[in-house]
Design an enzyme around this catalytic site. Structure first.
Site, PDB file in Angstrom:
ATOM      1  N   LYS A  22       0.882  -1.074  -0.165  1.00 14.01           N
ATOM      2  CA  LYS A  22       0.108  -0.384   0.105  1.00 14.01           C
ATOM      3  C   LYS A  22       0.969   1.347  -0.061  1.00 14.01           C
ATOM      4  O   LYS A  22       2.136   1.150   0.373  1.00 14.01           O
ATOM      5  CB  LYS A  22      -0.996  -0.091   1.233  1.00 14.01           C
ATOM      6  CG  LYS A  22      -1.983  -0.999   1.304  1.00 14.01           C
ATOM      7  CD  LYS A  22      -2.930  -1.115   2.448  1.00 14.01           C
ATOM      8  CE  LYS A  22      -3.884  -2.014   2.301  1.00 14.01           C
ATOM      9  NZ  LYS A  22      -4.968  -1.815   3.199  1.00 14.01           N
ATOM     10  N   TYR A  62     -12.640  -1.587  -3.692  1.00 17.87           N
ATOM     11  CA  TYR A  62     -13.060  -1.768  -2.365  1.00 17.87           C
ATOM     12  C   TYR A  62     -14.659  -1.512  -2.510  1.00 17.87           C
ATOM     13  O   TYR A  62     -14.984  -1.237  -1.240  1.00 17.87           O
ATOM     14  CB  TYR A  62     -12.338  -0.838  -1.608  1.00 17.87           C
ATOM     15  CG  TYR A  62     -11.172  -1.388  -0.835  1.00 17.87           C
ATOM     16  CD1 TYR A  62     -10.774  -2.545  -0.173  1.00 17.87           C
ATOM     17  CD2 TYR A  62     -10.045  -0.149  -0.338  1.00 17.87           C
ATOM     18  CE1 TYR A  62      -9.709  -3.168   0.232  1.00 17.87           C
ATOM     19  CE2 TYR A  62      -8.743  -0.729   0.086  1.00 17.87           C
ATOM     20  CZ  TYR A  62      -8.836  -2.214   0.532  1.00 17.87           C
ATOM     21  OH  TYR A  62      -7.445  -2.507   1.208  1.00 17.87           O
ATOM     22  N   ASN A 125      -2.219   0.085   6.836  1.00 15.30           N
ATOM     23  CA  ASN A 125      -1.807  -1.146   7.465  1.00 15.30           C
ATOM     24  C   ASN A 125      -0.853  -1.905   6.241  1.00 15.30           C
ATOM     25  O   ASN A 125      -0.848  -3.008   6.207  1.00 15.30           O
ATOM     26  CB  ASN A 125      -2.974  -1.946   7.879  1.00 15.30           C
ATOM     27  CG  ASN A 125      -3.960  -2.287   6.897  1.00 15.30           C
ATOM     28  OD1 ASN A 125      -3.779  -1.855   5.635  1.00 15.30           O
ATOM     29  ND2 ASN A 125      -4.876  -3.302   7.087  1.00 15.30           N
ATOM     30  N   HIS A 128      -2.148  -5.417   1.429  1.00 17.73           N
ATOM     31  CA  HIS A 128      -3.581  -6.033   1.220  1.00 17.73           C
ATOM     32  C   HIS A 128      -3.553  -7.334   0.700  1.00 17.73           C
ATOM     33  O   HIS A 128      -2.367  -7.614   0.111  1.00 17.73           O
ATOM     34  CB  HIS A 128      -4.279  -5.206   0.113  1.00 17.73           C
ATOM     35  CG  HIS A 128      -5.407  -5.905  -0.500  1.00 17.73           C
ATOM     36  ND1 HIS A 128      -6.695  -6.098   0.150  1.00 17.73           N
ATOM     37  CD2 HIS A 128      -5.531  -6.727  -1.612  1.00 17.73           C
ATOM     38  CE1 HIS A 128      -7.604  -6.757  -0.644  1.00 17.73           C
ATOM     39  NE2 HIS A 128      -6.876  -7.257  -1.704  1.00 17.73           N
ATOM     40  N   GLU A 139      -9.654  -9.760  -8.131  1.00 21.47           N
ATOM     41  CA  GLU A 139      -8.729  -8.871  -7.948  1.00 21.47           C
ATOM     42  C   GLU A 139      -7.496  -8.781  -8.940  1.00 21.47           C
ATOM     43  O   GLU A 139      -7.211  -7.935  -9.380  1.00 21.47           O
ATOM     44  CB  GLU A 139      -8.232  -8.722  -6.419  1.00 21.47           C
ATOM     45  CG  GLU A 139      -9.325  -8.291  -5.621  1.00 21.47           C
ATOM     46  CD  GLU A 139      -8.923  -8.447  -4.092  1.00 21.47           C
ATOM     47  OE1 GLU A 139      -7.905  -9.201  -3.784  1.00 21.47           O
ATOM     48  OE2 GLU A 139      -9.914  -8.149  -3.165  1.00 21.47           O
TER      49      GLU A 139
HETATM   50  P1  GDP Z   1      -8.177  -6.703   5.101  1.00 17.00           P
HETATM   51  O1  GDP Z   1      -8.806  -7.817   4.343  1.00 17.00           O
HETATM   52  O2  GDP Z   1      -7.423  -7.311   6.158  1.00 17.00           O
HETATM   53  O3  GDP Z   1      -7.395  -5.547   4.324  1.00 17.00           O
HETATM   54  O4  GDP Z   1      -9.242  -6.085   5.912  1.00 17.00           O
HETATM   55  P2  GDP Z   1     -10.876  -5.560   5.279  1.00 17.00           P
HETATM   56  O5  GDP Z   1     -11.144  -6.048   4.007  1.00 17.00           O
HETATM   57  O6  GDP Z   1     -11.733  -5.495   6.391  1.00 17.00           O
HETATM   58  O7  GDP Z   1     -10.630  -3.830   5.161  1.00 17.00           O
HETATM   59  C1  GDP Z   1      -9.981  -3.374   3.934  1.00 17.00           C
HETATM   60  C2  GDP Z   1      -8.895  -2.226   4.328  1.00 17.00           C
HETATM   61  O8  GDP Z   1      -9.941  -1.306   4.920  1.00 17.00           O
HETATM   62  C3  GDP Z   1      -8.160  -2.426   5.509  1.00 17.00           C
HETATM   63  O9  GDP Z   1      -6.951  -3.090   4.973  1.00 17.00           O
HETATM   64  C4  GDP Z   1      -7.820  -1.123   6.165  1.00 17.00           C
HETATM   65  O10 GDP Z   1      -6.912  -0.425   5.116  1.00 17.00           O
HETATM   66  C5  GDP Z   1      -9.201  -0.324   5.838  1.00 17.00           C
HETATM   67  N1  GDP Z   1      -9.859  -0.756   7.292  1.00 17.00           N
HETATM   68  C6  GDP Z   1     -10.550  -1.892   7.721  1.00 17.00           C
HETATM   69  N2  GDP Z   1     -11.229  -1.612   8.858  1.00 17.00           N
HETATM   70  C7  GDP Z   1     -11.005  -0.350   8.948  1.00 17.00           C
HETATM   71  C8  GDP Z   1     -11.533   0.496  10.197  1.00 17.00           C
HETATM   72  O11 GDP Z   1     -12.242   0.214  11.067  1.00 17.00           O
HETATM   73  N3  GDP Z   1     -11.189   1.959  10.144  1.00 17.00           N
HETATM   74  C9  GDP Z   1     -10.404   2.488   8.966  1.00 17.00           C
HETATM   75  N4  GDP Z   1     -10.083   3.812   9.074  1.00 17.00           N
HETATM   76  N5  GDP Z   1      -9.859   1.752   8.039  1.00 17.00           N
HETATM   77  C10 GDP Z   1     -10.292   0.498   8.078  1.00 17.00           C
END
Ligand code: GDP
Length: 152
Positions: A22, A62, A125, A128, A139
């Site tokens: 990222k 997303y 974070n 991805h 994807e």
């Molecule tokens: P991943 O599959 O572990 O990347 O997580 P998810 O698919 O649930 O979320 C996609 C991305 O959205 C995450 O990697 C974070 O960059 C962001 N994200 C997820 N949960 C949160 C949250 O509670 N707050 C914020 N600000 N960003 C989030």
């Protein structure tokens, strides 16, 4: 009768997953560190490029999160700078790469995972990774065409 010339190849094809280094990781000079962790764990990088997503492309990527409170923010972040997109191959690649990445929230990520080591924010974070084989195929297709995939 139609001969299924690709059938055998498909069956023998290793599992593939899709990953992104990222924008926060790219700006912190962590591309090499992330790739090293991936390669050290035995996953093969079979396609890779640096791109910069537009806001619209980030929103498309997303789309599953549309409507969530962090949707605008995360798509702003993902389009804020260059990132590295890649296709990884190996046994059980989806699960394996998720394990190497660690939990979404770096505070919950296990020691030794990429997010535990490098992430400082639940949103920014570092990486991805696809969460299922089906999503991985979507994807990969979102960012790569067949000519860009290493074939061997
Ligand atoms: P991943 O599959 O572990 O990347 O997580 P998810 O698919 O649930 O979320 C996609 C991305 O959205 C995450 O990697 C974070 O960059 C962001 N994200 C997820 N949960 C949160 C949250 O509670 N707050 C914020 N600000 N960003 C989030």
């Amino acid at each position: 009768m139609v001969k299924l010339i690709f059938k055998e190849d498909n069956l023998s094809m290793k599992d593939r997953t899709f990953g992104i280094i990222k924008p926060d990781a790219v700006s912190k000079n962590l591309i090499g560190a992330v790739l090293k962790r991936i390669e050290d764990e035995g996953l093969k990088i079979v396609a890779m490029k640096m791109i910069r997503m537009t806001k619209a492309q980030a929103k498309g990527f997303y789309k599953v999160h549309e409507g969530k409170p962090f949707y605008e923010s995360v798509t702003d972040f993902m389009s804020s700078g260059p990132c590295v997109v890649m296709v990884l191959e190996g046994d059980d690649a989806v699960k394996k790469y998720r394990a190497i990445m660690g939990a979404t929230n770096y505070k919950e990520a296990k020691e030794g995972t990429i997010r535990h080591i490098y992430a400082t924010d639940i949103e920014k974070n570092i990486v991805h990774g696809s969460d299922s084989r089906e999503n991985a195929e979507f994807e990969i297709g979102y960012f790569f065409n067949a000519l860009e995939m290493k074939g061997d």
